[in-house]
Scaffold this motif. Structure first.
Motif: not given
Length: 102
Positions: A40-43, A71-75, A80-88
């Motif tokens: 979802p964050p990557a999308a 900048i927000i899209a790249l972030a 955010v995507g990898p951080i959420c992925g680590a939580i997952g």
């Protein structure tokens, strides 16, 4: 050639009871969790980048554009995507250990 039934087990061996699908290892559970949580964050980042490019296309020639959207899209995609992925992945590993899947 003997008469064989394609729906019977070879040599009349007993069949194993049907089992619900479960991933076989904790690495697979972690990969599934990472994919589910990071998608979802990557999308949102990809859609945000597309919206930023659409905004840039509407500007007049030699007109400045704010880069905050990019900048927000790249972030979203790179932070955010990898951080959420680590939580997952942690959630997948925990689920694997709770269900005692080896």
């Amino acid at each position: 050639m003997r008469d064989s039934n394609p729906f019977s087990t070879p040599d009349n061996l007993t069949q194993q009871p049907a089992r619900s699908w479960t991933p076989k290892s904790s690495a697979l559970w972690m990969t599934i969790g990472f994919g589910l949580f990071a998608s979802p964050p990557a999308a949102f980042g990809i859609v945000g980048m597309q919206q930023h490019y659409a905004y840039i296309a509407t500007l007049a020639p030699n007109e400045g554009a704010c880069g905050t959207g990019a900048i927000i899209a790249l972030a979203m995609m790179l932070v955010v995507g990898p951080i959420c992925g680590a939580i997952g992945a942690a959630a997948g590993w925990t689920a694997c250990k709770l269900l005692d899947v080896r």
